[in-house]
Design a protein around this motif. Structure first.
Motif, PDB file in Angstrom:
ATOM      1  N   ASP A  53      -2.530  11.837  52.241  1.00 11.91           N
ATOM      2  CA  ASP A  53      -2.974  12.114  50.779  1.00 11.91           C
ATOM      3  C   ASP A  53      -1.783  12.422  49.815  1.00 11.91           C
ATOM      4  O   ASP A  53      -0.914  12.858  50.177  1.00 11.91           O
ATOM      5  N   ASP A  55      -2.221  13.542  46.000  1.00 12.76           N
ATOM      6  CA  ASP A  55      -2.712  14.758  44.895  1.00 12.76           C
ATOM      7  C   ASP A  55      -3.223  16.000  45.648  1.00 12.76           C
ATOM      8  O   ASP A  55      -4.105  16.038  46.559  1.00 12.76           O
ATOM      9  N   GLU A  61      -1.697  18.865  41.544  1.00 13.80           N
ATOM     10  CA  GLU A  61      -2.855  18.272  41.018  1.00 13.80           C
ATOM     11  C   GLU A  61      -3.520  19.219  39.911  1.00 13.80           C
ATOM     12  O   GLU A  61      -4.628  18.929  39.574  1.00 13.80           O
ATOM     13  N   ASN A 245      -5.756  17.549  51.563  1.00 17.75           N
ATOM     14  CA  ASN A 245      -6.147  18.922  50.946  1.00 17.75           C
ATOM     15  C   ASN A 245      -7.284  19.251  50.628  1.00 17.75           C
ATOM     16  O   ASN A 245      -7.763  20.379  50.235  1.00 17.75           O
ATOM     17  N   ASP A 249     -10.603  13.966  51.854  1.00 20.42           N
ATOM     18  CA  ASP A 249      -9.730  13.497  53.060  1.00 20.42           C
ATOM     19  C   ASP A 249     -10.624  13.873  54.108  1.00 20.42           C
ATOM     20  O   ASP A 249     -10.052  13.490  55.397  1.00 20.42           O
TER      21      ASP A 249
HETATM   22 CA   LIG Z   1      -6.033  15.520  47.419  1.00 17.61          CA
END
Ligand SMILES: [Ca+2]
Ligand SMILES: [Ca+2]
Lengths: 318, 318
Positions: A53, A55, A61, A245, A249
């Motif tokens: 992933d 961001d 982010e 995160n 995901d």
């Molecule tokens: Ca993310």
């Protein structure tokens, strides 16, 4: 760019900004067992695919997705050509600087912003716009360029995996064409190894020039259930390692770690309010709830950023 | 498989089944100038991307697209579970062996056949079905396995390009999931370098097992204007070389050869009724008309199969 082709951590031991904690040990043990010929868990190099992933996993982010800041900045830049935006939400609030109100419309407001700022433009023009923005824009809190707000331990991890014959891919909810102009220079990940969300794109010959044109319409959202679908479409093999995160995901980690043979799921847990940000179950951005509940029982590695990372950003930062 | 990892042409000079004619010379000159450091046309290895159509370019496509033969064979295999097909076109005609009548319905008939035989199945099941079919099915005219009906000169060309640090991709109107199970073994092209048409695919957890399910619905058609779009989506860079055989490849060649810097467009012209098939402007399959009219003026190389290829199939064939 500050993060350049010769990595800042070149010459150091692999993963040197990771504490010698449980996450680092688990990652090293996994890489060793899949890379050692004769090991029962051995995986041939061509199948050593790791998906990341972006961001909140490779770069920050907060206070909101950087691509959304890009969209907001583009609304301001494009406003002179769109006088009607002064009376039309979510543009009116963006132009008044009230981003909270602009985004109060939720997904439909975001799609309107993205459509207006990411569509009706050629892919070459969009590439140039994203590149120019990254050169000039600065993060409101750190004053860093956005592509300096990448995580040093993750740059090291990407490098470490590639040194062990892994192919590293990005699989992000972010826009594929927003990421591709800079991922190779910053992460060492070339355009063909970037998977992301996309808008409908058409081929036209304009005044004799073959051109790809982005429509103001979403084609594919590479998030949640979309991530395994995006991986299947772009890569066509099941990865052996997935890193994310947030609950966006979850399905990617679930799919990857359900394969036969060795696999590894990793979740980056944002626990460091001092050096970065601390957020999880109640966050609007990067919400991580189910992953925290079920991850440990599924054998996923939960990385505690505060206690497991010696350094967060390559250049210091917040 | 007869065509295996150690190529049949191993040890021979590159392109040895190409006559020393104008096409071979043009290809060799192009590869030399983009690969020679210091040459004004030099292209760094990461950007040396070559894209190949599949049907009629890498393998044969007569008397009809091999994937359509696969669909027809699957209709027959699935018929016991579908008694209603006996009274329902295009299935009824397929089951009576009248393929011409079945396909008289044109595109909608083909989409019905593809939907019924390629959808409502997991990606793993579809992979297994395609693999099993290739093991057992034989071409009606040559008696060869379908993956033996690949063109030896093209296998050599793929090899020659890779030896010069090109990345070789397939960009085909055929199904991406139909090709991926065998392209690495036959062409040396791994799954992540295959671009093709696709059906809508969703992620589901079925009885606890993460699964990708193919819907009976087309998602993307990688043909004509779709080819540059598919390339942009999957590769994210503009190739420097494109090879096709029909007007379905026109836009791909147009887009590639309009790039700044060196580029090469190649059209395989089916001129050999003895060893393969001869067809172009009037063919329903692999129609080549505009490409013959405009290709030469655009500097595209037109390969005359009959006069420029010493051998067509690796094992002899028709
Ligand atoms: Ca993310
Ligand atoms: Ca073709």
């Amino acid at each position: 760019l500050v993060v350049v082709a010769t990595p800042l951590w070149a010459g150091q031991a692999p993963l040197s900004s990771w504490q010698d904690g449980s996450s680092r040990k688990a990652i090293e043990a996994f890489v060793a067992k899949v890379s050692t010929e004769g090991s029962p868990a051995y995986v041939p190099p061509a199948e050593r695919i790791a998906v990341f992933d972006n961001d909140g996993t490779l770069w920050a982010e907060q206070p909101m997705y950087f691509q959304l800041i890009f969209a907001v900045d583009r609304v301001k830049a494009m406003a002179p050509e769109h006088p009607e935006w002064k009376a039309q939400e979510p543009f009116a609030s963006v132009l008044k600087g009230d981003i909270g109100k602009a985004l109060a419309g939720g997904t439909s407001a975001i799609l309107e912003l993205v459509g207006a700022t990411h569509g009706n433009i050629t892919t070459d023009e969009f590439d140039a716009a994203a590149t120019a923005w990254l050169e000039t824009a600065r993060h409101p809190r750190t004053g860093l360029k956005y592509n300096e707000m990448v995580y040093l331990p993750m740059l090291e991890l990407l490098d470490y995996l590639r040194a062990n014959d892994f192919a590293t891919y990005i699989v992000s909810g972010g826009g594929i064409d927003f990421m591709r102009p800079w991922t190779e220079e910053v992460y060492g990940i070339p355009p063909e190894q970037v998977v992301g969300s996309s808008v409908k794109t058409t081929y036209e010959v304009r005044d004799g020039v073959p051109t790809l044109v982005r429509a103001p319409e979403i084609d594919f959202i590479d998030d949640k259930e979309g991530k395994p679908v995006g991986i299947h479409s772009h890569i066509g093999r099941r990865p052996i390692m997935a890193v994310g995160n947030s609950d966006g995901d979850f399905q990617m980690l679930e799919w990857v770690t359900a394969r036969e043979g060795a696999s590894l799921g990793v979740i980056i847990h944002h626990t460091d309010a001092e050096r970065e940000w601390a957020y999880d179950r109640d966050s609007h951005i990067g919400r991580l709830d189910r992953g925290l509940d079920e991850g440990p029982d599924r054998g996923w590695v939960i990385v505690d950023m505060k206690n497991e990372w010696r350094q967060v950003f390559p250049t210091g930062g917040k």
